[in-house]
Design a protein around this motif. Structure first.
Motif, short mmCIF file in Angstrom:
data_model
loop_
_atom_site.label_atom_id
_atom_site.label_comp_id
_atom_site.label_asym_id
_atom_site.label_seq_id
_atom_site.Cartn_x
_atom_site.Cartn_y
_atom_site.Cartn_z
N ARG A 212 15.36 16.03 29.69
CA ARG A 212 16.70 15.95 29.64
C ARG A 212 17.46 15.64 28.49
N SER A 213 16.86 14.78 27.70
CA SER A 213 17.37 14.37 26.36
C SER A 213 16.59 15.45 25.37
N ARG A 214 15.44 15.98 25.72
CA ARG A 214 14.71 16.77 24.63
C ARG A 214 14.02 15.80 23.67
N VAL A 215 13.41 14.81 24.08
CA VAL A 215 12.81 13.78 22.88
C VAL A 215 11.40 13.69 23.38
N VAL A 216 10.49 13.45 22.28
CA VAL A 216 9.05 13.02 22.55
C VAL A 216 8.86 11.50 21.99
N VAL A 217 8.39 10.90 22.73
CA VAL A 217 8.02 9.38 22.16
C VAL A 217 6.56 9.19 22.33
N THR A 218 5.74 8.82 20.98
CA THR A 218 4.52 8.45 21.10
C THR A 218 4.04 7.25 20.25
N GLY A 219 3.03 6.70 20.56
CA GLY A 219 2.42 5.35 20.16
C GLY A 219 1.03 5.48 19.44
N ASP A 220 0.91 4.64 18.33
CA ASP A 220 -0.19 4.72 17.59
C ASP A 220 -1.07 3.55 17.75
N MET A 222 -1.88 1.26 15.67
CA MET A 222 -1.48 0.38 14.41
C MET A 222 0.01 -0.30 15.09
N GLY A 223 0.27 -0.09 16.08
CA GLY A 223 1.61 -0.56 16.68
C GLY A 223 2.83 0.18 16.28
N HIS A 224 2.93 1.28 15.80
CA HIS A 224 3.85 2.32 15.53
C HIS A 224 4.20 3.21 16.83
N VAL A 225 5.71 3.25 16.97
CA VAL A 225 6.03 4.16 17.87
C VAL A 225 7.26 5.25 17.19
N PHE A 226 6.79 6.58 17.52
CA PHE A 226 7.67 7.53 17.05
C PHE A 226 8.39 8.25 17.91
N LEU A 227 9.72 8.47 17.68
CA LEU A 227 10.99 9.26 18.26
C LEU A 227 11.05 10.52 17.63
N LEU A 228 10.81 11.78 18.53
CA LEU A 228 11.05 12.83 17.86
C LEU A 228 11.87 13.73 18.79
N ASN A 229 12.50 14.79 18.34
CA ASN A 229 13.19 15.81 19.02
C ASN A 229 12.42 16.94 19.42
N MET A 230 12.73 17.94 20.34
CA MET A 230 11.68 18.91 20.82
C MET A 230 11.36 19.87 19.76
N ASP A 231 12.34 19.91 18.82
CA ASP A 231 12.01 20.67 17.50
C ASP A 231 10.82 20.01 16.61
N GLY A 232 10.41 18.90 16.89
CA GLY A 232 9.56 18.21 16.05
C GLY A 232 10.04 17.28 14.87
N LYS A 233 11.38 17.34 14.83
CA LYS A 233 12.15 16.63 13.85
C LYS A 233 11.96 15.03 14.32
N GLU A 234 11.49 14.18 13.27
CA GLU A 234 11.08 12.85 13.56
C GLU A 234 12.54 12.22 13.45
N LEU A 235 13.08 11.36 14.62
CA LEU A 235 14.26 10.60 14.54
C LEU A 235 13.89 9.29 13.88
N TRP A 236 13.10 8.50 14.42
CA TRP A 236 12.35 7.43 13.52
C TRP A 236 11.24 6.85 14.14
N ALA A 249 6.90 4.71 28.18
CA ALA A 249 7.50 5.22 29.07
C ALA A 249 9.07 5.29 29.14
N LEU A 250 9.39 6.47 29.34
CA LEU A 250 10.94 6.44 29.51
C LEU A 250 11.39 6.25 30.73
N ASN A 251 12.46 5.59 31.09
CA ASN A 251 12.91 5.36 32.59
C ASN A 251 13.51 6.72 33.03
N PRO A 252 13.05 6.79 34.38
CA PRO A 252 13.49 8.27 34.82
C PRO A 252 14.88 8.26 35.44
N SER A 253 15.46 7.30 35.23
CA SER A 253 16.99 7.35 35.56
C SER A 253 17.91 7.29 34.51
#
Length: 427
Positions: A212-220, A222-236, A249-253
């Motif tokens: 719905r928001s077209r984002v991907v979140v992943t963690g490594d 070393m404790g880092h969390v990455f937020l990216l959009n579906m086009d692969g652009k890193e948001l933070w 985990a993203l909240n389903p609601s």
């Protein structure tokens, strides 16, 4: 990064249709008397694991007894029964059906243990499974065709997270110890690489996606969390934990609400709209031990955490910083075992988790079985246990399909599919 073609080498698959006949055991491998049961419920006089609550921790409410399901449906239609009572009746009917659940199919396609599991969002008999060697299998267990198999790199390629792409279900997202979070299709093509560490010292341990928001979140690790959009652009990219991020985990609601779990013994809740730095979390939930997972309930109102020792905690949206319930349950961490993670049933207020008996656990009994345990998410009481004497290993991952009528489990190298036994096949 340019798309690349992954290896297509195939490995012979072992997929077995389990017969509905009685099971025979070798005389040299006797089972204790208790192991004759496939499905058990908590006996009235037995002390439940969840009966032991720390002082000051509020217990969960016991479910109200329900009457006939047909009567409940009729009363609800007339407006005389509230929805919670009807839902409880449906849940009790489902729990009753678990008495006829058996292993319908079993597969052992990998040369290393299974590490991740995801159901297809629209095909209730299709699931994807990843292994420690980076292999991925797409399996429709209702058809006889050979499962789709993507060969991994072997050692160091462990698939740590799998999610189908809801915008195109012929594709999937995967995070791995290979050092990438990527989008692939089931022909082996890598369509997009979202994160790449380019070093063997950093790898990705967790993954979630919001279509719905077209984002991907992943963690490594070393404790880092990455937020990216579906086009692969890193948001933070922020270091949100001191150690490895085991689960995101993203909240389903409310998909702007993010939960992260770590081996630093904390779970943190974040508002993605207000993330400014590592200290901008909404709540930090301390645990006694490292945490394997933190997953939201299907309605998004509760959070279930699994630590690496013996606690399942339930938090409520009304007060995230204080657990409303705690279930004591043996599922300790072992280096060569896929971490045990509890999950929610997609339709009912039930929790499913594999048991790893611990002789040091307070309620451990002699010859305790390595069962799959189901707890009521409202009361914290064990409702039933699934067990098959021919598949008696430790079950690390359990997920019900979106319809909620079929359970997939991973047990070492094996994938187990539990389904209700047809009336005509019963003895």
């Amino acid at each position: 990064m340019a798309p690349k073609k992954r290896p297509e080498a195939q490995k012979p698959l072992e997929v077995v249709l389990r017969p509905r006949s009685k099971r025979n055991r070798s005389p040299r491998d006797p089972e204790p008397e208790a192991k004759k049961l496939n499905v058990t419920g908590c006996a009235p006089g037995r002390r439940s694991d969840s009966d032991c609550l720390p002082a000051g921790l509020p217990g969960l409410q016991d479910p109200q007894p329900c009457s006939s399901l047909v009567r409940a449906l009729h009363q609800h239609r007339l407006g005389r029964t509230a929805w919670p009572s009807l839902q409880q009746g449906l849940q009790q009917s489902f729990l009753h059906s678990l008495a006829s659940y058996r292993i319908f199919q079993k597969a052992a396609p990998f040369d290393r243990r299974a590490t991740s599991l995801a159901w297809h969002p629209t095909h209730p008999s299709t699931l994807a499974v990843g292994s420690k060697g980076g292999d991925i299998m797409l399996w429709n267990f209702r058809v006889k065709e050979r499962p789709t198999f993507i060969k991994g790199i072997g050692a160091g390629g462990s698939i740590t997270g799998l999610k189908f792409n809801l915008l195109n279900t012929n594709q999937f997202f995967a995070s791995s110890m290979e050092g990438t979070t990527r989008l692939q299709d089931f022909t082996g093509n890598t369509l997009r690489v979202f994160t790449s560490s380019d070093t063997c010292n950093v790898w990705f341990c967790s993954l979630d996606v919001s279509a719905r928001s077209r984002v991907v979140v992943t963690g490594d690790n070393m404790g880092h969390v990455f937020l990216l959009n579906m086009d692969g652009k890193e948001l933070w990219n922020l270091r949100m934990h001191k150690k490895k991020v085991t689960h995101v985990a993203l909240n389903p609601s409310c998909d702007w609400l993010l939960a992260t779990a770590s081996v630093d013994q904390t779970v943190k809740i974040w508002d993605l709209r207000q993330v400014r730095g590592k200290a901008s979390f909404l709540c930090s939930l301390p645990h006694k031990h490292p945490v394997n997972s933190a997953c939201f309930s299907p309605d998004g109102a509760r959070l279930l955490t699994t630590d690496q020792k013996n606690e399942l905690r339930i938090y409520s949206a009304s007060q995230w910083d204080c657990p409303v319930g705690l279930i004591l349950h043996p599922h300790r961490h072992f280096q060569h075992l896929t971490p045990i993670k509890a999950s929610w049933h997609p339709r009912y207020n039930l929790i499913v988790v594999g048991r790893y008996p611990d002789p040091n656990f307070k309620s451990c009994a002699p010859y305790e079985l390595r069962t799959i345990d189901m707890f009521d998410g409202g009361s914290g009481k064990m409702m039933c246990q699934l067990y098959d004497p021919e598949s008696s290993g430790i079950v690390s991952l359990n997920e019900f399909n979106p319809m909620g009528d079929t359970l997939a489990s991973t047990m070492g190298y094996h994938i187990l599919v539990w389904s209700q036994e047809e009336a005509g096949a019963r003895k």
